[in-house]
Design an enzyme around this catalytic site. Structure first.
Site, PDB file in Angstrom:
ATOM      1  N   ASP A 154     -69.392  -0.967  14.425  1.00  0.00           N
ATOM      2  CA  ASP A 154     -68.016  -1.321  14.433  1.00  0.00           C
ATOM      3  C   ASP A 154     -67.823  -2.461  15.704  1.00  0.00           C
ATOM      4  O   ASP A 154     -68.067  -1.963  16.570  1.00  0.00           O
ATOM      5  CB  ASP A 154     -67.354   0.270  14.935  1.00  0.00           C
ATOM      6  CG  ASP A 154     -65.564   0.043  15.416  1.00  0.00           C
ATOM      7  OD1 ASP A 154     -65.024  -1.450  15.348  1.00  0.00           O
ATOM      8  OD2 ASP A 154     -65.181   1.027  16.265  1.00  0.00           O
TER       9      ASP A 154
ATOM     10  N   LYS B  49     -64.224 -11.082  20.951  1.00  0.00           N
ATOM     11  CA  LYS B  49     -64.008 -11.222  19.197  1.00  0.00           C
ATOM     12  C   LYS B  49     -62.526 -12.284  19.164  1.00  0.00           C
ATOM     13  O   LYS B  49     -61.859 -12.227  18.404  1.00  0.00           O
ATOM     14  CB  LYS B  49     -63.671  -9.620  19.355  1.00  0.00           C
ATOM     15  CG  LYS B  49     -63.419  -9.117  17.723  1.00  0.00           C
ATOM     16  CD  LYS B  49     -63.229  -7.354  17.313  1.00  0.00           C
ATOM     17  CE  LYS B  49     -63.000  -7.624  15.681  1.00  0.00           C
ATOM     18  NZ  LYS B  49     -62.680  -5.775  15.983  1.00  0.00           N
TER      19      LYS B  49
ATOM     20  N   GLU C 175     -61.683  -2.926   8.845  1.00  0.00           N
ATOM     21  CA  GLU C 175     -62.003  -1.535   9.940  1.00  0.00           C
ATOM     22  C   GLU C 175     -60.635  -0.416   9.042  1.00  0.00           C
ATOM     23  O   GLU C 175     -61.182   0.663   8.941  1.00  0.00           O
ATOM     24  CB  GLU C 175     -61.455  -2.132  10.703  1.00  0.00           C
ATOM     25  CG  GLU C 175     -61.850  -2.169  11.986  1.00  0.00           C
ATOM     26  CD  GLU C 175     -61.722  -3.527  13.267  1.00  0.00           C
ATOM     27  OE1 GLU C 175     -60.300  -2.954  13.373  1.00  0.00           O
ATOM     28  OE2 GLU C 175     -62.434  -3.888  13.453  1.00  0.00           O
TER      29      GLU C 175
ATOM     30  N   ASP D  88     -53.461   2.572  14.648  1.00  0.00           N
ATOM     31  CA  ASP D  88     -55.601   1.876  14.612  1.00  0.00           C
ATOM     32  C   ASP D  88     -54.498   1.173  16.197  1.00  0.00           C
ATOM     33  O   ASP D  88     -53.974  -0.133  16.379  1.00  0.00           O
ATOM     34  CB  ASP D  88     -55.848   1.244  14.756  1.00  0.00           C
ATOM     35  CG  ASP D  88     -57.562   0.522  15.563  1.00  0.00           C
ATOM     36  OD1 ASP D  88     -57.016   0.626  16.300  1.00  0.00           O
ATOM     37  OD2 ASP D  88     -58.310  -0.551  14.264  1.00  0.00           O
TER      38      ASP D  88
HETATM   39  P1  ADP Z   1     -59.914  -0.757  21.728  1.00  0.00           P
HETATM   40  O1  ADP Z   1     -60.202  -0.615  19.872  1.00  0.00           O
HETATM   41  O2  ADP Z   1     -59.102  -1.180  21.606  1.00  0.00           O
HETATM   42  O3  ADP Z   1     -61.593  -1.415  21.708  1.00  0.00           O
HETATM   43  P2  ADP Z   1     -60.635   2.147  21.632  1.00  0.00           P
HETATM   44  O4  ADP Z   1     -60.356   2.162  20.469  1.00  0.00           O
HETATM   45  O5  ADP Z   1     -61.765   2.748  22.482  1.00  0.00           O
HETATM   46  O6  ADP Z   1     -60.191   0.229  21.934  1.00  0.00           O
HETATM   47  O7  ADP Z   1     -58.778   2.750  22.877  1.00  0.00           O
HETATM   48  C1  ADP Z   1     -59.225   2.151  23.857  1.00  0.00           C
HETATM   49  C2  ADP Z   1     -57.591   3.096  24.797  1.00  0.00           C
HETATM   50  O8  ADP Z   1     -57.683   4.605  24.628  1.00  0.00           O
HETATM   51  C3  ADP Z   1     -57.833   2.764  26.312  1.00  0.00           C
HETATM   52  O9  ADP Z   1     -56.742   2.038  27.065  1.00  0.00           O
HETATM   53  C4  ADP Z   1     -58.280   4.054  26.868  1.00  0.00           C
HETATM   54  O10 ADP Z   1     -57.598   4.360  27.741  1.00  0.00           O
HETATM   55  C5  ADP Z   1     -57.105   4.641  25.816  1.00  0.00           C
HETATM   56  N1  ADP Z   1     -57.777   6.645  25.580  1.00  0.00           N
HETATM   57  C6  ADP Z   1     -59.254   7.269  25.785  1.00  0.00           C
HETATM   58  N2  ADP Z   1     -58.831   8.206  25.252  1.00  0.00           N
HETATM   59  C7  ADP Z   1     -57.809   8.647  25.432  1.00  0.00           C
HETATM   60  C8  ADP Z   1     -56.752  10.200  26.159  1.00  0.00           C
HETATM   61  N3  ADP Z   1     -57.480  11.092  25.886  1.00  0.00           N
HETATM   62  N4  ADP Z   1     -55.693   9.481  25.805  1.00  0.00           N
HETATM   63  C9  ADP Z   1     -55.174   8.581  25.653  1.00  0.00           C
HETATM   64  N5  ADP Z   1     -55.324   7.278  25.875  1.00  0.00           N
HETATM   65  C10 ADP Z   1     -57.174   7.495  25.793  1.00  0.00           C
HETATM   66 MG    MG Z   2     -61.135  -0.260  18.165  1.00  0.00          MG
END
Ligand code: ADP
Ligand code: MG
Length: 643
Positions: free
Chosen positions: A18, A84, A192, A216
Site C-alpha cells: 500500500d 503521491k 485500493e 476510505d
Molecule cells: P492516509 O490514508 O492519509 O495515509 P491513514 O489511513 O494512516 O492516512 O490515517 C491517518 C489519520 O487517521 C490521521 O489523521 C490520524 O490522526 C487518524 N487516526 C489514527 N488513529 C485514530 C484514532 N484512533 N481515532 C481517530 N483518528 C485516528
Molecule cells: Mg490510506
C-alpha cells in the site's frame, strides 16, 4: 504433537504494498498461513512506514520513513512528503486542484509539463537537484522491499501495488515506474478499494453478486468507491483464479483535501481561541507552538475514539496553565459539519452509480479516521448496515494487496472458503467454561442468540470473551477478542437479562452483540473468525477436542456446578440468617451443616476439578435444595406477616 514437515520457503514471493500519501505498508500471505495476510513489520516492529524521504544537501536520499518525518519541521524544503499527490500529473493540474498549496517544497515543470520537485540550491551557483515523484516514491518502495526481504529471509523482487480507484493511466504507469526504480517488478496494480474488499475475503467465493462501498478516510484525503462483484459463472469469459477483474468500479467520489488533519485543526482552533480568551488578548502562536498544539489535539482526538472524555493541559507560562476537558458530545458537535462533507460524497457516489443506500450490501472501512465513532455511526446510518471494522483500517489495503499476490501465485486453493464455519464459536461463562453459540459446520450466513445473566450481586459490567474451538474450557480455545457490557444498573445476581447474539454474514465476518434488556445497554465486537486459521489447524483442534472429550465434559459440568452451588449456598445462608430463630433447632443445625458441606466441596472443586465426583457434587446440591424447602416456606410466611 510434533510439527509436520517444514514448508519450503517461498523462492520468489509476491508481496502486497500500500503506497500511501501519508503512510505505506507491506504485507504477505505466507503459504502456511491459510490464506491470511499479515503485515511485515520493520526490525523495530513498526508496521507503518511514513511516505517521507529527506534529501541531503547534495541531493541524495539521507533518511526515509519515521526518521525522515521526525525532522520534517527542521528541513521543510528537502523533506518530501505527499509526493503521491504529484505522481504522473502535470504541474498545472496539481496546481489547479490545490495540491501545491499544501506542499512546503518547490514543485516545478519538467518534460511533458510533468510535475517535478526542485530541491534547494546545493551551494553558491549550484542549482538544486530536480526529482521526479517516481524517484522519491522509489526510495519508499525500496525501504519496504528491504523490510519485506528481511522479514521473509528471501530477496523480494515482485509486488502488487495499490493505487486509488480514480488514478488514470499516467498515474498508474508512474507507480509502475517507481516500482521498477526500486528494483521491484510490479506484477499488478490494484485499486485500493478492491484490495480492502479482498482483505475481507469479499469476492473470493464469488457465489453471488454483491455491491459494496469502500469508505476510505485517512489523514489528508477521502475516497468513497462503489464496487460490484460479479459471481464467477456470470463474469464474462469466466477467467482464471488469477484475475480480480470481477471487481467493477461503479462510481468513485471524494475530496483530496478532507481527512483527519482537519479534525486536528478544528481542535487546535478551539484550544487556541480559548487560550487567547484566558489571556484576555489575541495571541499569535509561532509554528513550533502550533505544531505542539497540533500533537496534543491529535492525541485528544485519538483518545476520544475510545473514551467519553479527553483532557489536555498546556503550560501557558508564568505558572499559569490552560486546562480543558473535551467530551465526546462536544467533539461530535465540533466535527459534525466535517463528517457531513464525507457523507455528501457518499450520496454523490451512490447517485452516480444509480443506487439507493439500501442497495449496498456491505461497507468496508479504511483509513485511520474511520476509528472515530461518529464516522462509523453516520456511515452505518446512511447505508443501513453495520460497516466492516474488524481489520485494522490502516492495514486493510496492504493486506488485500497481499491476498491479490497470493491469488497470482495460485495459492488461494488453501484458503478456508467461507461456506461453513469450520470451528464452533461461543463465549466464556462463569468458571471458565465455554457456552457455544454457533456450532461448527453451520453454513454461512447464520445467526444465533442466547440469554445470560450476572453471577455476582450488584455487578454493573460483564466481560465477554469471544472464543473459537471445540474444547469445553475457555483456556483451551482460541480467543478472538474481548469486550465489556458496562453501565448495567446494580441488581441481584441472576436478575439482569443479557442477550448475546452472534451474526455471521456471507463473507464470514462475525458481529457479536450483547444487550441488557432491563437497562437497554448494548455493546458489540466485530471479528473475522477464520483469519489466521489453516486447514491443518482446524484438523488439529478437532483431533484434540476428540482426545479430551470425556475430561472436558466433566470439567465443564464441574464448572457449572460450582457456579450454581455458590449461588445456592449464598441464597440459603442469607435466608437462614433472617428466619433462623423461627426454625426448629435441629432443622436449623442440619441445614447449616449442609450449606457448609456444599461450600467446602465447592471450594475443593474450584481448586481442582478432578478431586470431586460430579455426580456426588450434583446430588449434594440437589439434597440441599430439597432440604431447604421448609425454610423457604417459613420465610415466605414470615414476609407475608411482615408485609
Ligand atoms: P492516509 O490514508 O492519509 O495515509 P491513514 O489511513 O494512516 O492516512 O490515517 C491517518 C489519520 O487517521 C490521521 O489523521 C490520524 O490522526 C487518524 N487516526 C489514527 N488513529 C485514530 C484514532 N484512533 N481515532 C481517530 N483518528 C485516528
Ligand atoms: Mg490510506
Amino acid at each position: 504433537m510434533p510439527p509436520g514437515a517444514r514448508q519450503p520457503a517461498d523462492a520468489d514471493p509476491i508481496v502486497g504494498i500500500d503506497l500511501g500519501t501519508t503512510n505505506s505498508l507491506v504485507a504477505f500471505c505466507r503459504p502456511e498461513g491459510g490464506g491470511t495476510p499479515e503485515i511485515l513489520p520493520d526490525s523495530a516492529g513498526r508496521s507503518l512506514v511514513p511516505s517521507v524521504v529527506r534529501y541531503g544537501v547534495g541531493g541524495t536520499p539521507e533518511a526515509v520513513g519515521a526518521a525522515a518525518r521526525e525532522l520534517a519541521v527542521e528541513f521543510p524544503e528537502r523533506t518530501l512528503h505527499s509526493v503521491k499527490r504529484l505522481m504522473g500529473r502535470s504541474r498545472a493540474d496539481a496546481e489547479r486542484t490545490g495540491d501545491l498549496a499544501y506542499l512546503p517544497y518547490r514543485v516545478v515543470e519538467g518534460p511533458n509539463r510533468t510535475a517535478r520537485i526542485e530541491l534547494p540550491p546545493a551551494g553558491e551557483g549550484v542549482g538544486g537537484r530536480v526529482l521526479s515523484p517516481q524517484e522519491v516514491s522509489a526510495v519508499v518502495l525500496r525501504a519496504l522491499r528491504e523490510q519485506a526481504s528481511a522479514a521473509l529471509g528471501v530477496p523480494v523482487r515482485r509486488a502488487v501495488v495499490t493505487v486509488p480507484a480514480y488514478f488514470d493511466d499516467a498515474q498508474r504507469q508512474a507507480t509502475r515506474d517507481a516500482g521498477r526504480l526500486a528494483g521491484l517488478e510490479v506484477v499488478r496494480i490494484v485499486n485500493e478499494p478492491t484490495a480492502a474488499a479482498l482483505a475481507y475475503g469479499i469476492g473470493l467465493g464469488r457465489r453471488r453478486e454483491e455491491t459494496i462501498a469502500v469508505f476510505d478516510l485517512g489523514g489528508g484525503t477521502f475516497d468513497v468507491s462503489i464496487l460490484r462483484v460479479t459471481p464467477r459463472d456470470a463474469a464474462a469469459g469466466g477467467g482464471g483464479a488469477a484475475d480480480t477483474d470481477f471487481f467493477q468500479v461503479l462510481a468513485t467520489a471524494g475530496d483530496t483535501h478532507l481527512g483527519g488533519d482537519d479534525v486536528d485543526r478544528l481542535l487546535v482552533g478551539l484550544f487556541a481561541s480559548e487560550i487567547s480568551a484566558q489571556a484576555g488578548r489575541e495571541l499569535s502562536f509561532p509554528p513550533a507552538t502550533r505544531q505542539a498544539l497540533r500533537r496534543l489535539a491529535e492525541q485528544a482526538k485519538i483518545r476520544l475514539s475510545e473514551q467519553e472524555t479527553a483532557s489536555v493541559r498546556i503550560d501557558t507560562g508564568g505558572g499559569a496553565a490552560y486546562e480543558r476537558t473535551v467530551t465526546r458530545g462536544e467533539f461530535e458537535r465540533l466535527i459534525g459539519p466535517w463528517a457531513d462533507r464525507a457523507l455528501e460524497c457518499c450520496s454523490r457516489a451512490l447517485r452516480d452509480a444509480r443506487l439507493k443506500p439500501g442497495e449496498v450490501d456491505r461497507v468496508v472501512m479504511v483509513g485511520g479516521s474511520t476509528r472515530i465513532p461518529l464516522v462509523r455511526r453516520r456511515v452505518g446510518e446512511l447505508f443501513g448496515a453495520e460497516p466492516y471494522t474488524a481489520l485494522n483500517p490502516d492495514e486493510v489495503v496492504a493486506l488485500g494487496a497481499a491476498v491479490q499476490g497470493a491469488i497470482l501465485q495460485g495459492r488461494l486453493g488453501d484458503m478456508l472458503l467461507l461456506d461453513v464455519i469450520p470451528l464452533s464459536l461461543g463465549i466464556e461463562t462463569v468458571g471458565g467454561a465455554v457456552a457455544k453459540i454457533i456450532m461448527k459446520n453451520s453454513t454461512v450466513p447464520t445467526q444465533a442468540s442466547e440469554m445470560f445473566s450476572t453471577s455476582v450481586d450488584g455487578q454493573t459490567s460483564i466481560k465477554l470473551q469471544v472464543l473459537q474451538g471445540e474444547r469445553e474450557m475457555a483456556a483451551d480455545c482460541r480467543s478472538l477478542g474481548t469486550f465489556h457490557l458496562a453501565g448495567i444498573p446494580p441488581m441481584p445476581a441472576g436478575i439482569p437479562q443479557v442477550e448475546v447474539r452472534f451474526l455471521i454474514d456471507a463473507n464470514g465476518v462475525l458481529n457479536v452483540s450483547a444487550f441488557e434488556r432491563r437497562s437497554g445497554k448494548r455493546a458489540a465486537l466485530q471479528v473475522v473468525p477464520n483469519h489466521g486459521l489453516t486447514r491443518e489447524e482446524v484438523e488439529r483442534i478437532e483431533a484434540e477436542a476428540l482426545a479430551h472429550a470425556r475430561d472436558d465434559m466433566t470439567r465443564h459440568r464441574v464448572a457449572d456446578l460450582v457456579a450454581n452451588a455458590k449461588l445456592d449456598a449464598k441464597w440459603i445462608s442469607d435466608r437462614l440468617a433472617k428466619v433462623g430463630p423461627k426454625l426448629e433447632l435441629a432443622y436449623f443445625v442440619d441445614l447449616s451443616r449442609r450449606v457448609e458441606e456444599l461450600r467446602a466441596l465447592t471450594a475443593r472443586a474450584e481448586a481442582d476439578w478432578r478431586s470431586v465426583d460430579p455426580n456426588a457434587f450434583h446430588r449434594m446440591k440437589e439434597d440441599l435444595d430439597r432440604a431447604s424447602v421448609r425454610m423457604h416456606e417459613v420465610s415466605i410466611a414470615e414476609s407475608l406477616r411482615e408485609g
